[in-house]
Each structure stands twice: as C-alpha cells, then as structure tokens.
Design a protein around this motif. Structure first.
Motif, PDB file in Angstrom:
ATOM      1  N   UNK A 177       2.025 -12.298   8.317  1.00  0.00           N
ATOM      2  CA  UNK A 177       1.271 -11.041   8.282  1.00  0.00           C
ATOM      3  C   UNK A 177       1.587 -10.663   6.810  1.00  0.00           C
ATOM      4  N   UNK A 178       0.437 -10.042   6.236  1.00  0.00           N
ATOM      5  CA  UNK A 178       0.539  -9.639   5.004  1.00  0.00           C
ATOM      6  C   UNK A 178      -0.520  -8.427   4.611  1.00  0.00           C
ATOM      7  N   UNK A 179      -0.241  -8.033   3.406  1.00  0.00           N
ATOM      8  CA  UNK A 179      -1.095  -6.956   2.772  1.00  0.00           C
ATOM      9  C   UNK A 179      -1.701  -7.548   1.363  1.00  0.00           C
ATOM     10  N   UNK A 180      -3.032  -7.672   1.173  1.00  0.00           N
ATOM     11  CA  UNK A 180      -3.547  -8.386   0.128  1.00  0.00           C
ATOM     12  C   UNK A 180      -4.432  -7.364  -0.464  1.00  0.00           C
ATOM     13  N   UNK A 181      -4.675  -7.940  -2.151  1.00  0.00           N
ATOM     14  CA  UNK A 181      -5.688  -7.004  -2.798  1.00  0.00           C
ATOM     15  C   UNK A 181      -6.805  -6.870  -2.052  1.00  0.00           C
ATOM     16  N   UNK A 182      -7.480  -8.237  -1.789  1.00  0.00           N
ATOM     17  CA  UNK A 182      -8.824  -8.300  -1.404  1.00  0.00           C
ATOM     18  C   UNK A 182      -9.927  -8.598  -2.621  1.00  0.00           C
ATOM     19  N   UNK A 183      -9.201  -8.887  -3.851  1.00  0.00           N
ATOM     20  CA  UNK A 183     -10.096  -9.004  -4.947  1.00  0.00           C
ATOM     21  C   UNK A 183     -10.223 -10.648  -5.444  1.00  0.00           C
ATOM     22  N   UNK A 184      -9.349 -11.335  -4.746  1.00  0.00           N
ATOM     23  CA  UNK A 184      -9.640 -12.637  -4.617  1.00  0.00           C
ATOM     24  C   UNK A 184      -8.552 -13.532  -5.671  1.00  0.00           C
ATOM     25  N   UNK A 185      -8.751 -14.580  -6.517  1.00  0.00           N
ATOM     26  CA  UNK A 185      -7.908 -15.321  -6.993  1.00  0.00           C
ATOM     27  C   UNK A 185      -7.626 -14.708  -8.566  1.00  0.00           C
ATOM     28  N   UNK A 186      -6.528 -14.688  -8.962  1.00  0.00           N
ATOM     29  CA  UNK A 186      -6.183 -14.307 -10.361  1.00  0.00           C
ATOM     30  C   UNK A 186      -7.008 -12.988 -10.957  1.00  0.00           C
ATOM     31  N   UNK A 187      -7.083 -12.069  -9.919  1.00  0.00           N
ATOM     32  CA  UNK A 187      -7.709 -10.980 -10.151  1.00  0.00           C
ATOM     33  C   UNK A 187      -6.791  -9.655  -9.772  1.00  0.00           C
ATOM     34  N   UNK A 188      -6.911  -8.628 -10.412  1.00  0.00           N
ATOM     35  CA  UNK A 188      -6.295  -7.381 -10.055  1.00  0.00           C
ATOM     36  C   UNK A 188      -7.220  -6.780  -9.220  1.00  0.00           C
ATOM     37  N   UNK A 189      -6.789  -5.874  -8.291  1.00  0.00           N
ATOM     38  CA  UNK A 189      -7.440  -5.222  -7.141  1.00  0.00           C
ATOM     39  C   UNK A 189      -8.713  -4.292  -7.856  1.00  0.00           C
ATOM     40  N   UNK A 190      -9.721  -4.285  -7.297  1.00  0.00           N
ATOM     41  CA  UNK A 190     -11.086  -3.500  -7.743  1.00  0.00           C
ATOM     42  C   UNK A 190     -11.298  -2.232  -6.890  1.00  0.00           C
ATOM     43  N   UNK A 191     -10.338  -2.157  -6.045  1.00  0.00           N
ATOM     44  CA  UNK A 191     -10.785  -0.916  -5.090  1.00  0.00           C
ATOM     45  C   UNK A 191      -9.359  -0.294  -4.612  1.00  0.00           C
ATOM     46  N   UNK A 192      -9.349   0.960  -3.934  1.00  0.00           N
ATOM     47  CA  UNK A 192      -8.026   1.359  -3.373  1.00  0.00           C
ATOM     48  C   UNK A 192      -7.605   0.785  -1.844  1.00  0.00           C
ATOM     49  N   UNK A 193      -8.634   0.105  -1.264  1.00  0.00           N
ATOM     50  CA  UNK A 193      -8.234  -0.556  -0.055  1.00  0.00           C
ATOM     51  C   UNK A 193      -7.489  -1.758  -0.355  1.00  0.00           C
ATOM     52  N   UNK A 194      -7.015  -2.147   0.786  1.00  0.00           N
ATOM     53  CA  UNK A 194      -6.309  -3.359   1.053  1.00  0.00           C
ATOM     54  C   UNK A 194      -6.588  -4.297   2.238  1.00  0.00           C
ATOM     55  N   UNK A 195      -6.442  -5.560   1.977  1.00  0.00           N
ATOM     56  CA  UNK A 195      -6.628  -6.377   3.324  1.00  0.00           C
ATOM     57  C   UNK A 195      -5.514  -6.655   4.049  1.00  0.00           C
ATOM     58  N   UNK A 196      -5.673  -6.456   5.219  1.00  0.00           N
ATOM     59  CA  UNK A 196      -4.478  -6.813   6.269  1.00  0.00           C
ATOM     60  C   UNK A 196      -4.864  -8.221   6.790  1.00  0.00           C
ATOM     61  N   UNK A 197      -3.940  -9.129   6.843  1.00  0.00           N
ATOM     62  CA  UNK A 197      -4.450 -10.452   7.355  1.00  0.00           C
ATOM     63  C   UNK A 197      -3.166 -11.251   8.055  1.00  0.00           C
ATOM     64  N   UNK A 198      -3.353 -11.807   9.142  1.00  0.00           N
ATOM     65  CA  UNK A 198      -2.281 -12.357   9.905  1.00  0.00           C
ATOM     66  C   UNK A 198      -2.687 -13.456  10.768  1.00  0.00           C
TER      67      UNK A 198
END
Length: 347
Positions: A177-198
């Motif tokens: 279970x983790x928290x991810x940027x949501x912007x993809x590979x080799x990329x900094x985040x492009x919004x204030x939200x985060x993905x929760x995946x598990x």
C-alpha cells in the motif's frame, strides 16, 4: 548509433559468456558481483508478422536492461533498473528499509501494484506480449495517460506474513500500500493530488494466491495535459501453480473523469493456462484476453485468443513464439492478427 551498437554487442557477449558457464543449470535471477551488488541483464530481439498490410513486418530491438540490487547496510537495500533500448531511461530506482519480513518501507520509482500482469518482469513473462488489461488500463502503451511502463514515484509499505512451523513456513498474506505522485515515470508531480494504490493477497493453500487491488487518484491524459482527471482502478486476480501447470486469471475495471472528459468506464479480464511439457525446457500457453474499451458503447469488445510456446536454454534464456488471433464485436473485422517470435538472452 555506434555507441548503442557497441553497448549491445558488449552486453550480448557478457550474457552468452555467463550462460555458457552455467549450462543447463537453473540460475537465480541475480548474479552476485560483490557483497553489496547483485546484477541481472536482459536482451530481447523480436520479429513480428502483421496481418495488417499497412504495418511492416520486421525485427525490433525490444529490450536491453541492466538491473542492480543489493544491501548498503543491515536492513537497508536498493534497486536500480535501467532500460537501454530505444531512449535509455530509469525504470526502477528504490531505497528499501527492511526492519521485518512483514514490513518493508520503500521509496522511489517502481510498478503500481494494481495489476498482477503489470508486476510480471520481462525475465519471467510466459507470453511475448502483455495482456490488454495491462496495456490499456495500467498506464502502459495504450492507456489515456501515455506509456508510463506501469510505474510511478512514491512511498509504499510492503511485506509478507508466514504461517507454519520452523523449517516448514510459507507465505500466507502479501500486501502493498502506498502513496504515489500520479504523474508517471521519471516525472515530478503535476498537481496537488496523490494516488493511493494497494494490493492484498491471501494464500489459503500452497501455491494458490487470491488478490484484491485498488487505486484512487488523479492524473493528466495525453489528449488533455492541462486538466486533472480523477481515476479509479478496482480489480482482483487468482493464480495457482501445481506440478507442471500454471493457471492465472485477472479482472480490472477503470473509471476516468475530468471537466473535459466524460465519465469513461472500461474493464478487462483474461484467463491463462500454461503447461510445462518438458521440465524446464518446453512450455505451452493458451490465453483468452477480453477488453471493453468503453462500457457506454455497445459492440466494441475486443477478444484476443493467444497461443504461445517457450523453449528454454536455461531459466531466463529462451526462444518464444506467439500467435494472437483478434476478434472485435464489429461487422467488419480489423486485420490485426499477429505472429511474433522473440529471442531472449538473459543472466
């Protein structure tokens, strides 16, 4: 171009030398170089024959990878995994703190845990091509968010709980279970939200695993990169290995919506059966692969029937053959059947 060819030549020579030394032994995935470094490498060359005459038959240099891992101190580890074919890039870069077997704290870039097929490494894929579920719904080549190689940057917890007596233990629960940027590979985040995946898996009997998988978050699609889209993934999978047989099945649903994107619901599932006809040498695989790219549109389901085989020179070095027979729910069928042959040299 000359540097790429030189690198490819050196890598192939190293792999062939390693495999010649090992003979028919079933080597481990990684080769130990020092106390702190373990390495594995992979080269895949593929030849494709397309039913679609608009596409050109031919060879492609599909993958060339180096994958390092090791321990930098007691309970502290790392992994660095790079792709050298095409445009070179870092695939996985992870720092790991391992206080207990049931608790690993991971930070860096790695695969989302939301799909079983996504978590397969190319060293061990039992078919040449990934499933439609993986390619369309898990941030790979045909997804709305572009090809992120099924990966993102974040912080996640993982681990396993064992059952059984000393010397006869086996994994019973597996989780991530983790928290991810949501912007993809080799990329900094492009919004204030985060993905929760598990993912949470249970093994009621040996070699049988049942998982539930989930993701909720936001990202920006290729078609509308300036607008945040809410996205959700919900799925499950089952896998069972018994003697020379392997059975796998997975289902995943996807919902994506933004101010400029109407709610898009998609789903996919597949069922795979494999049989090792000659132990550690020859395997046959059959798969039914189903994709509904838009649940609001009728008669657009894509069914793919896959027949594949692998001949192993050792555990990770093999030649594979696959035929994809594709049928859409349309009156006029698209000519997109495919025959592929792939040679994989690995150590």
């Amino acid at each position: 171009m000359k540097k790429t060819v030189l690198l490819f030549t050196v890598l192939v020579a190293l792999i062939l030398k390693t495999n010649a030394q090992m003979g028919n032994q079933l080597e481990s995935n990684y080769q130990k170089l020092t106390d702190n470094i373990e390495l594995r490498g992979l080269v895949q060359v593929r030849f494709q024959v397309f039913d679609d005459t608009a596409k050109m038959d031919g060879f492609d240099f599909r993958r060339a990878r180096l994958d390092f891992k090791g321990n930098i101190a007691p309970k502290f580890g790392y992994r660095l995994h790079a792709e050298l074919a095409g445009a070179p890039k870092v695939l996985d870069a992870i720092f790991i703190y391992k206080p207990f077997e049931y608790l690993h704290i991971n930070a860096g870039q790695s695969k989302y845990p939301i799909s079983y097929d996504n978590l397969y490494g190319p060293w061990n894929l039992i078919t040449i091509n990934r499933t439609q579920l993986d390619n369309f719904l898990v941030f790979r080549e045909n997804d709305l968010y572009g090809n992120q190689n099924g990966r993102d940057i974040g912080l996640w917890l993982s681990g396993k709980f064992n059952i059984g007596n000393d010397g006869n233990e086996r994994p019973f629960i597996d989780y991530s279970i983790g928290v991810y940027n949501g912007a993809g590979i080799n990329a900094t985040d492009n919004n204030r939200d985060k993905d929760i995946a598990g993912a949470l898996g249970v093994s009621p009997i040996k070699n049988l695993w049942i998982y539930g998988r989930y993701l909720s978050g936001s990202g920006r699609t290729i078609s509308d990169p300036g607008v945040d889209a809410d996205r959700e993934r919900l799925g499950s999978n089952i896998s069972y290995k018994f003697k020379n047989w392997i059975v796998e099945a997975e289902y995943l649903s996807a919902a994506d919506k933004s101010d400029s994107l109407a709610l898009l619901k998609r789903n996919a599932f597949y069922a795979t059966i494999g049989y090792m006809a000659i132990q550690n040498k020859l395997q046959f695989v059959a798969r039914f692969d189903n994709l509904d790219p838009n649940e609001n549109v009728g008669d657009n389901v894509i069914n793919k029937y896959v027949l594949a085989s692998s001949y192993f020179f050792n555990k990770n070095t093999r030649i594979q053959v696959e035929y994809d027979f594709v049928r859409e729910q349309t009156v006029s069928q698209i000519k997109n059947n495919l025959l592929a042959i792939q040679v994989q040299a690995a150590f």
